[in-house]
Design a protein around this motif. Structure first.
Motif: not given
Ligand code: NCD
Length: 300
Positions: A128-130, A161-163, A224-226
């Motif tokens: 997650e990325h709250p 993609g945690r966002t 896409v989270q390489k």
């Molecule tokens: C995102 C992350 O780190 O999850 N970046 C961010 O914090 N703005 C998105 C990503 O890395 O693609």
């Protein structure tokens, strides 16, 4: 509020009042410059970041706090084999709050379990990325003037993609209708779908946006989270699955907003930046006001 590990740690009222507070701060940031002048905030970034770390650090400085921490775990004792738990025990004796990012899903929760001070999750692997979700919701409110009843398309790497995980859970308070658009291998995780089902949120999973584009109010593009792929060939096969460019942007209505947590790679062409619907740079800037509001509102 003690720790902020998941967007689900906030109820609807807490979330909306934080957004209202961020709106007030944005209108008059100087009013808050001494709010945390007695606090030391640690930013521990075990994983790369530009926006999130600098935005937290700028927010902390703008409310008068002092900072310690690292931007690169290779310069910390992690390099010598120190466990996350030990690092957190030490830092929580030195700082009043910890903001941390880590490549492992669940790392913030592990940190919170041993920390004497509040922990804010600034991204835990594919978890997650709250705070990103909070600034995304703040930006949606600012642009659409409402959070209720929106058609939201999430596009790209919905698995890693945690966002997307945090935003889809956070917007669930506002009766949304979701379209999850991804290659089948990058579909949104079962746990997220389960949580949405429990909350009776309408969603569908699609592999292209052609049919639904004209109905979308918020287009949320993702990278896409390489770094989460073990197989480069697999990454190559999906990395350009969806590209928003001048041509594909025509599919979306004039009131749709184009969002992206950034960094972008190829999924949004630079030519889209001048489109009035493209608000991703304003979105990133909004992180500052939102994080000032959050840092002030934490219970120290
Ligand atoms: C995102 C992350 O780190 O999850 N970046 C961010 O914090 N703005 C998105 C990503 O890395 O693609």
């Amino acid at each position: 509020m003690k720790h902020l590990l998941s967007i689900t740690d906030l109820d609807k009222k807490e979330l909306t009042s934080l957004i209202d507070f961020a709106t007030q701060i944005k209108a008059n940031p100087a009013l808050y410059q001494d709010k945390l002048s007695d606090k030391i905030i640690a930013t521990l970034f075990f994983e790369p970041s530009t926006r999130t770390r600098l935005s937290f650090e700028s927010a902390a400085l703008r409310v008068g706090a002092k900072l310690i921490g690292f931007a690169d775990a290779s310069t910390s004792s992690t390099q010598k084999g120190e466990t996350l738990e030990d690092t957190i025990k030490i830092v929580s004796g030195l700082a009043d709050l910890i903001v941390m990012r880590h490549p492992a899903s669940g790392a913030a929760k592990r940190a919170a379990a041993v920390s004497k001070v509040p922990v804010i999750n600034a991204g835990d692997g594919s978890g997650e990325h709250p705070t990103q979700a909070m600034l995304d919701i703040f930006t949606i409110k600012e642009n659409k003037k409402t959070l209720e009843n929106l058609n939201i398309a999430f596009v790209g790497d919905l698995k890693n993609g945690r966002t997307v995980h945090s935003l889809s859970l956070g917007m669930a308070h506002f009766n949304p209708n979701y379209y999850f658009i991804s290659p089948p291998s990058l579909a949104v995780p079962a746990e997220i779908k389960q949580a949405l089902n429990l909350n009776k949120i309408k969603f569908s999973e699609l592999t292209d946006w052609q049919k639904i584009a004209p109905q979308i109010d918020v287009l949320y593009m993702t990278r896409v989270q390489k770094e989460r792929f073990n197989d480069v060939a697999e990454y190559e096969s999906v990395k350009d699955a969806y590209i928003l460019n001048a041509n594909s942007a025509r599919l979306f209505k004039s009131t749709c907003i184009f969002m992206h947590p950034l960094p972008r790679v190829t999924e949004i062409s630079a030519e889209v930046d001048a489109d009035p619907r493209a608000i991703y740079f304003d979105q990133a800037r909004n992180g500052l006001w939102l994080r000032m509001a959050l840092l002030i509102s934490m219970k120290y």
